[in-house]
Write a protein that holds these residues in place. Sequence first.
Motif, mmCIF file in Angstrom:
data_model
loop_
_atom_site.group_PDB
_atom_site.id
_atom_site.type_symbol
_atom_site.label_atom_id
_atom_site.label_comp_id
_atom_site.label_asym_id
_atom_site.label_seq_id
_atom_site.Cartn_x
_atom_site.Cartn_y
_atom_site.Cartn_z
ATOM 1 N N LYS B 25 0.650 -1.087 0.432
ATOM 2 C CA LYS B 25 0.048 0.095 -0.525
ATOM 3 C C LYS B 25 0.831 1.351 0.259
ATOM 4 C CE LYS B 25 -3.669 2.254 2.545
ATOM 5 N NZ LYS B 25 -4.759 1.930 3.085
ATOM 6 N N VAL B 26 0.713 2.078 -0.640
ATOM 7 C CA VAL B 26 1.215 3.722 -1.024
ATOM 8 C C VAL B 26 0.253 4.118 -0.277
ATOM 9 C CG1 VAL B 26 2.217 5.468 -1.934
ATOM 10 C CG2 VAL B 26 2.785 2.776 -3.346
ATOM 11 N N THR B 27 0.934 5.678 1.125
ATOM 12 C CA THR B 27 0.263 6.658 1.399
ATOM 13 C C THR B 27 1.357 7.126 1.934
ATOM 14 O OG1 THR B 27 0.477 5.457 3.938
ATOM 15 C CG2 THR B 27 -1.005 4.826 2.909
ATOM 16 N N ASP B 28 -0.270 8.566 2.446
ATOM 17 C CA ASP B 28 1.170 9.671 2.474
ATOM 18 C C ASP B 28 1.838 9.493 3.377
ATOM 19 O OD1 ASP B 28 -0.778 10.259 4.213
ATOM 20 O OD2 ASP B 28 -1.552 12.432 3.198
ATOM 21 N N ARG B 29 2.320 10.545 4.365
ATOM 22 C CA ARG B 29 3.037 10.432 6.167
ATOM 23 C C ARG B 29 1.812 9.992 6.987
ATOM 24 N NH1 ARG B 29 8.240 13.332 5.815
ATOM 25 N NH2 ARG B 29 9.715 11.357 5.021
ATOM 26 N N LYS B 30 0.519 10.915 6.307
ATOM 27 C CA LYS B 30 -0.394 10.805 7.321
ATOM 28 C C LYS B 30 -0.927 9.014 7.399
ATOM 29 C CE LYS B 30 -0.830 15.827 8.408
ATOM 30 N NZ LYS B 30 -1.471 16.323 7.696
ATOM 31 N N GLY B 31 -0.732 8.391 5.779
ATOM 32 C CA GLY B 31 -1.285 7.396 6.560
ATOM 33 C C GLY B 31 -2.954 7.328 5.200
ATOM 34 N N HIS B 32 -2.440 9.084 4.859
ATOM 35 C CA HIS B 32 -3.518 8.588 3.362
ATOM 36 C C HIS B 32 -3.011 7.761 2.061
ATOM 37 C CE1 HIS B 32 -6.124 11.019 6.222
ATOM 38 N NE2 HIS B 32 -5.161 11.999 6.197
ATOM 39 N N ALA B 33 -4.467 7.222 1.579
ATOM 40 C CA ALA B 33 -3.797 6.190 0.799
ATOM 41 C C ALA B 33 -3.866 6.844 -0.597
ATOM 42 C CB ALA B 33 -5.165 5.560 0.137
ATOM 43 N N LEU B 34 -2.940 6.737 -1.495
ATOM 44 C CA LEU B 34 -2.514 7.441 -2.933
ATOM 45 C C LEU B 34 -2.832 6.416 -3.202
ATOM 46 C CD1 LEU B 34 0.733 9.057 -1.669
ATOM 47 C CD2 LEU B 34 -1.596 10.236 -1.732
ATOM 48 N N PRO B 35 -3.819 6.900 -4.612
ATOM 49 C CA PRO B 35 -4.840 6.592 -5.848
ATOM 50 C C PRO B 35 -3.542 6.494 -6.516
ATOM 51 C CG PRO B 35 -6.286 7.210 -4.892
ATOM 52 C CD PRO B 35 -4.959 7.981 -4.407
ATOM 53 N N GLY B 36 -3.112 5.464 -7.516
ATOM 54 C CA GLY B 36 -2.809 6.385 -9.245
ATOM 55 C C GLY B 36 -1.758 6.701 -8.860
ATOM 56 N N ALA B 37 -0.254 5.671 -7.916
ATOM 57 C CA ALA B 37 0.511 6.393 -7.907
ATOM 58 C C ALA B 37 1.663 4.618 -8.294
ATOM 59 C CB ALA B 37 1.697 6.065 -6.395
ATOM 60 N N ASN B 38 3.214 5.562 -9.192
ATOM 61 C CA ASN B 38 3.560 4.716 -9.631
ATOM 62 C C ASN B 38 4.356 3.592 -9.336
ATOM 63 O OD1 ASN B 38 3.859 3.146 -12.263
ATOM 64 N ND2 ASN B 38 5.120 4.922 -13.151
ATOM 65 N N GLY B 74 3.769 15.542 -7.098
ATOM 66 C CA GLY B 74 3.622 16.007 -5.642
ATOM 67 C C GLY B 74 4.314 15.001 -4.428
ATOM 68 N N TYR B 75 4.434 14.544 -4.830
ATOM 69 C CA TYR B 75 6.019 13.547 -3.736
ATOM 70 C C TYR B 75 7.351 13.122 -3.719
ATOM 71 C CZ TYR B 75 0.922 13.477 -1.559
ATOM 72 O OH TYR B 75 0.063 13.735 -0.785
ATOM 73 N N GLU B 76 7.657 12.878 -2.446
ATOM 74 C CA GLU B 76 8.626 13.125 -3.505
ATOM 75 C C GLU B 76 9.474 11.836 -3.761
ATOM 76 O OE1 GLU B 76 12.035 15.063 -2.655
ATOM 77 O OE2 GLU B 76 11.385 16.500 -1.139
ATOM 78 N N GLY B 77 10.083 10.798 -4.907
ATOM 79 C CA GLY B 77 10.542 9.514 -4.830
ATOM 80 C C GLY B 77 11.009 9.093 -4.028
ATOM 81 N N PHE B 78 10.572 7.429 -4.103
ATOM 82 C CA PHE B 78 10.618 6.894 -3.278
ATOM 83 C C PHE B 78 11.927 5.456 -3.813
ATOM 84 C CE2 PHE B 78 9.816 2.869 -0.912
ATOM 85 C CZ PHE B 78 10.031 2.777 0.568
ATOM 86 N N VAL B 89 5.785 -10.546 -1.588
ATOM 87 C CA VAL B 89 6.811 -9.512 -0.852
ATOM 88 C C VAL B 89 5.474 -8.481 -0.059
ATOM 89 C CG1 VAL B 89 8.493 -7.637 -0.784
ATOM 90 C CG2 VAL B 89 8.871 -10.236 -2.024
ATOM 91 N N PRO B 90 4.915 -8.424 1.142
ATOM 92 C CA PRO B 90 4.641 -7.334 1.658
ATOM 93 C C PRO B 90 5.332 -5.650 1.727
ATOM 94 C CG PRO B 90 4.178 -8.791 3.265
ATOM 95 C CD PRO B 90 5.392 -9.327 2.132
ATOM 96 N N LEU B 91 4.416 -4.412 1.234
ATOM 97 C CA LEU B 91 5.192 -3.396 1.478
ATOM 98 C C LEU B 91 4.215 -2.357 1.780
ATOM 99 C CD1 LEU B 91 7.437 -3.187 -1.661
ATOM 100 C CD2 LEU B 91 8.477 -3.880 0.403
ATOM 101 N N VAL B 92 4.879 -1.394 2.915
ATOM 102 C CA VAL B 92 3.977 -0.277 3.469
ATOM 103 C C VAL B 92 5.075 1.252 3.011
ATOM 104 C CG1 VAL B 92 2.781 0.675 4.857
ATOM 105 C CG2 VAL B 92 2.688 -1.581 5.465
ATOM 106 N N ILE B 93 4.416 1.719 1.997
ATOM 107 C CA ILE B 93 5.505 2.676 1.595
ATOM 108 C C ILE B 93 4.754 3.667 2.122
ATOM 109 C CG2 ILE B 93 6.088 3.909 -0.498
ATOM 110 C CD1 ILE B 93 6.705 0.693 -1.374
ATOM 111 N N LYS B 94 5.374 4.435 2.619
ATOM 112 C CA LYS B 94 5.420 6.174 2.634
ATOM 113 C C LYS B 94 5.456 6.952 2.358
ATOM 114 C CE LYS B 94 2.743 4.997 7.515
ATOM 115 N NZ LYS B 94 2.025 5.759 8.608
ATOM 116 N N LEU B 95 4.604 7.213 1.300
ATOM 117 C CA LEU B 95 5.687 9.008 0.587
ATOM 118 C C LEU B 95 5.474 10.959 0.848
ATOM 119 C CD1 LEU B 95 4.364 8.485 -3.205
ATOM 120 C CD2 LEU B 95 6.307 8.016 -1.848
ATOM 121 N N ALA B 96 6.526 11.501 0.985
ATOM 122 C CA ALA B 96 7.015 12.547 1.577
ATOM 123 C C ALA B 96 6.109 13.249 1.264
ATOM 124 C CB ALA B 96 8.120 12.724 2.267
ATOM 125 N N GLU B 97 5.618 14.334 1.252
ATOM 126 C CA GLU B 97 5.130 15.665 0.176
ATOM 127 C C GLU B 97 6.170 16.186 -0.416
ATOM 128 O OE1 GLU B 97 1.801 18.945 -0.129
ATOM 129 O OE2 GLU B 97 1.880 17.743 1.449
#
Lengths: 219, 720
Positions: B25-38, B74-78, B89-97
Amino acid sequence: MKNLLLLAVVALLALTPAFAQNEKYLQAMTAALQTFQQQTSGEPDAAAMQELANRFERIGAAEPNEWLPRYYAAYAYGTLGFSGDNLRTKDQYLDKADALLKEAERIPSQQADELAVMKAYITQARLAADPMSRWQTYGAQFGEYLAIAKKSNANNPRIYYLEGTNLFYTPEEYGGGKKAAKPLFEKAMEKYAHFQPASTLHPQWGKEHTRWFMEQCNQ
Amino acid sequence: MKLLYVLLLIGLATTTQAQTLVSGKVTDRKGHALPGANVFLKGTYDGTTTDTLGIFRFSTFEKDSATVAVSFVGYEGFEQKIRLLGREVPLVIKLAEAASELNTVVITAGAFEASDEKRMAMLKPLDIVTTAGAAADITGAMQFLPGAQRVGEQEGLFVRGGSGLETKVVIDGMIVQNPFFSSLPDVQQRGRFNPFMFKGTSFSTGGYSAQYGQALSSVLLLHTTDRVSNNGLGVSLNLANAGLNYDHVGAKQSVSAVAYYGNLKPLFALVKQNVDWLRAPEFVGSSLTYRLKTTPHGLLKVYGMYSDSRLSMNTRDPGRESGQTKLDLTNRNAFVTSTYTDQWADGRWLLNTGFSYSRNADGMTFDGLGFDRFDERTQARAVLTRQLPGNSTVLFGAEVHAIRLENGVEGVLYSLQDNYSAAFVETEIYLSRQLAARLGTRAEYSSLLNRFNLAPRLSLAYKTGPYSQVALAAGQFYQNPDYRYLYLNQNLGFERADHAILNYQIIKNKRTFRIEAFYKNYAQLVREYTGQAFDANPYRFPWGRTDNAGYGYAQGFDVFWRDQKLVKNFDYWVSYSYVDSRRLFQQFEVSATPTFVSNHNASLITKYWLEKIQTSLNLTYAFTSGRPYYNPNHEYFLRDRTPPVHLVSLQASKLTSLKGNFVVLYASLDNVLNTRNVFTYRFTPDGQTRYAVGPQSYRSFFVGMQIYLSKKAKVDKADL
């Protein structure tokens, strides 16, 4: 004989990845372009467009020497730049498109006219996002990019298509309107009739759009 | 042959090896889901886009290890290395604005910007031009902004208790020696520059950058446009003048030429004048702008202008029996400025250079006695900026000026020459996205004063929320004394002001609120000792003994509110400024509030765009509280106040076409209520008679039009 056969097999095995890679690129691009065509012919769906942009971007990331994935990803972001929710997100999409085009420009196989046309398209999206205060800067820049494209290949039909759309959406008081735009769409159609893309992957979009605009002009 | 089988087997093994499932799952720092991320594996075709819940899942034939990359607008790459062993391989990814103008703090204290490019700007350049009551004059429009005080009978920008001389007008980094038409007694003059020349304006009401100096109160920074959108001929016609403008745009260069002739006689015949004109102002002028793109980022701009004007009037002169003096004025003014900007290493190095020359000659007589004025300024400037990682910058620069001044007083000619030079260094440091600091120092030397000064400047800004921030600015500012004092006494030193400014602003949803409080300390101001009674004549020559013993303060706050959301196509903003100021300077014997200070200034500016008839309707209301004036009949000093000034102005502009040519029509009505405003009072020497000094005219109107003759002319509301 045994040795010769062995050599042949080893050589074949060694070559496979290279072949596969090229084949993979062709396949991935062909598939993505099919979706691209579907997406750009109808009313574009933002989520699907984002997915498409991502697809092209992934291909681009795996193929550092190909400019076309970057070019199409920029196109997708340009479309998102037109349809975005607010000025900020629109600009973010368009910033991304600019970055992709900048990358594409550095790749030796790129086509200067197509990249300039795409830059003009992105500029048009910037202008459309806030026409009142952006006219001065981006209106002029739009013309500059098309001039560059013309200089590089005056037979590129997309130059006249974009010029036409720009006039089409400019009110008559300011020298725009259907009447002013029509000759440009006609010119674009004429160029499309003779246009041959360098390969099936190379840019060839815009013909259907031009036809649609021509119909609008005739109404 | 065995070997062959082995090889083939290996080959088959690589293709039949199990796929690994990569998911998460990809979310922002606060845990809100980010749909459309590559989400993809670097260097492979394997990847996908996150769904509406931010979830992704894809399989890969890659083995051992790979790098997962995530990108989203709108977010920093990861990036993260993962092991691929055939298991999911389950991943939890948080992106920084990503840093953007909206989520990064901006150094704002003291600056009021009008720009199309900067998203934190309070206004757009167009807003300035279309302000009713400003008569399409830049400084006219600035007078309605927070921090400015309106002084009706003089030109100049009076900022936070400062005099008009304490503000410098700067075009592309170059100080403009004569920003206004030659000063006349009790008549406010317009600025010399066409507002359409500029793409951006920054009006600093204090605490400004170390890049600028020689202004105790304020700098008005004007940035000329880099390009023209019009191509062809244009005609401008109005009640005061007729002009032609021509633009030619090439691939790498462009030229704009303007020529005009003006005569105020027809206007004065229609609008009753409070000034006794013997000869209505008549003027001719021209300007030429040339721009050349030397490299992809290199731009050379040359702007030259020349104007010639003449007029004659009877001015009120309480000191004479006739009560008036005849004034004749001819003015010739030339200004050439050129700037070159370029950048290298992907914009990491930026260069700004400039060279300018200005020359102004006033042939002036009062009742036949010569009061000629002449000035000349040559200046050169260079600034080198280095972009540092994380938005930070550091810049170095220097400037040199050669200034020559001559002033005739009753036939005697005074003259002086000053070579002024300055060097400055300044850095902007982003400690985080929330906190930024600007530290600068400016060193100046004046040959005329034979003195150095060192002026430190500091600004801090802290982002308090997604839309709001607080900022602080402080610094020292030096200025040469008014040159009139220096003709007789060249032992004077720099005058000084210390600023402290605290600012809060919130910009949200097309609504802006800004409040700023300030304290300004004045020191080393020039005092003049005449041993006689105060002489209120503003045109007197200071013949008394002078020194730098003066001092004073100004303090107050201002508020700005703008709402573009209330009604569609309707925009309004309100400014209020409060200032309390006292000084002991010039001929003052006791500390008092200077005559140019009004405690309260308020203005309401509204704009309404009628889409159907392509017309913009603008209204301005401005209030200025009473100002002190000198009354010789009272023991106390400068405690009388004029009545407050009210002004209501209307302006309309319409876009239309005339035989296929684009036309802008405009009309304005100033002082709609015909208020008999008084700016100050003057007394006869015996103190028996009081004269009111008011505006040049009360209710007045103006009409005009601009025609774009080129068929290709595409102009919209932005060009109004």
